[in-house]
Design an enzyme around this catalytic site. Structure first.
Site, PDB file in Angstrom:
ATOM      1  N   ASP A   7      -3.816  72.886   3.605  1.00  0.00           N
ATOM      2  CA  ASP A   7      -3.728  71.422   3.683  1.00  0.00           C
ATOM      3  C   ASP A   7      -4.905  70.781   2.950  1.00  0.00           C
ATOM      4  O   ASP A   7      -4.737  69.787   2.234  1.00  0.00           O
ATOM      5  CB  ASP A   7      -3.723  70.964   5.146  1.00  0.00           C
ATOM      6  CG  ASP A   7      -2.475  71.416   5.881  1.00  0.00           C
ATOM      7  OD1 ASP A   7      -1.413  71.484   5.254  1.00  0.00           O
ATOM      8  OD2 ASP A   7      -2.583  71.707   7.092  1.00  0.00           O
ATOM      9  N   ASP A 124     -33.281  89.358  24.447  1.00  0.00           N
ATOM     10  CA  ASP A 124     -33.716  88.278  25.325  1.00  0.00           C
ATOM     11  C   ASP A 124     -32.531  87.365  25.612  1.00  0.00           C
ATOM     12  O   ASP A 124     -31.374  87.798  25.535  1.00  0.00           O
ATOM     13  CB  ASP A 124     -34.898  87.513  24.723  1.00  0.00           C
ATOM     14  CG  ASP A 124     -34.626  87.023  23.301  1.00  0.00           C
ATOM     15  OD1 ASP A 124     -33.463  87.104  22.859  1.00  0.00           O
ATOM     16  OD2 ASP A 124     -35.571  86.562  22.640  1.00  0.00           O
TER      17      ASP A 124
END
Length: 266
Positions: A7, A124
């Site tokens: 598109d 972490d």
């Protein structure tokens, strides 16, 4: 949120969407990345666009893998034959689920440690979030989430000679929302000394902050605390619960509206 490559190509008058190697041309890759980032910023799923080469199963598999690594949550299919390949790519394997459970178990055991070692890598908070996302995708796909027992190849992070650093208390971008009210743990009383020091150090000659006699003649009846000190103090107080450990700079402010003036007590 998703996007339509074909598109977009029609809208801008492009004659092709990919190069000879099958990679998106830069303008389409740019649009794809923008959709991904906008979806994540809005807190909704990012769904990659279609892969139109129905005969290229290898290419579809590769694009699914790359999309997953980039952060997409799924991919549109243009033909029923693509569904199984797409589902397989975006559904976590049993090993990925086991690893995610193992990491989260170790994270719980090392609460407050900040970073720790997991399978030879330092991990972490971002790694913990990715592990949770893996389990969320598995749950959505109906895959068993039975946790795996921690293995012996996980070791605590090596001790450093530096003073220990507390884990972060701040919030990541996706944890912040408009209208969020945050209660701050750090507070303090503003003293006369604070006001005098800040006003003189910032070379502010306003008598309203320094001269009791002149201040008594005003509607306030006493000196006002320098508002720049008040703002600076509030910014500092906000760090622990907003940006501590999650960003290298403090948040910006578009508008600050003090509800009332701060007066020095009698």
């Amino acid at each position: 949120m998703t996007w339509g490559c074909e598109d977009l190509s029609a809208a801008i008058g492009a004659t092709a969407t990919r190069d000879a190697a099958g990679r998106y041309l830069s303008v389409f890759e740019h649009a794809r990345v923008q959709v991904l980032l906008a979806a994540k910023a809005a807190g909704v799923q990012a769904i990659d666009g279609v892969f139109t080469d129905l005969q290229n199963s290898k290419g579809l598999k590769s694009e699914c893998a790359e999309g997953l690594q980039a952060g997409f949550d799924g991919k549109l299919s243009i033909h029923p034959n693509q569904i199984a390949e797409i589902n397989a790519a975006f559904t976590p394997s049993h090993q990925e689920i086991a690893d995610a459970n193992e990491l989260l178990a170790l994270f719980a055991e090392n609460s407050g440690a900040g970073a720790f070692r997991f399978k030879g890598q330092m991990v972490d908070e971002p790694h913990v979030k990715r592990a949770r996302a893996v389990l969320a995708r598995a749950d959505a796909a109906g895959v068993s989430l039975s946790p795996a027992l921690p293995s012996g190849n996980i070791q605590p992070a090596p001790q450093s000679s530096r003073p220990s650093v507390r884990p972060h208390h701040g919030k990541w971008f996706e944890e912040l929302s408009e209208g969020l009210i945050i209660q701050h743990a750090l507070t303090r009383t503003v003293t006369e000394t604070d006001n005098i020091l800040f006003t003189t150090m910032s070379l502010n000659p306003a008598a309203l902050h320094l001269d009791y006699n002149q201040a008594q003649a005003t509607e306030f009846g006493r000196p006002l605390v320098n508002s720049m000190f008040t703002v600076a103090l509030l910014v500092g107080m906000s760090v622990l619960e907003t940006t501590h450990g999650t960003t290298i700079a403090n948040l910006g402010f578009d508008e600050v509206l003090p509800p009332l003036s701060s007066r020095q007590s009698q």
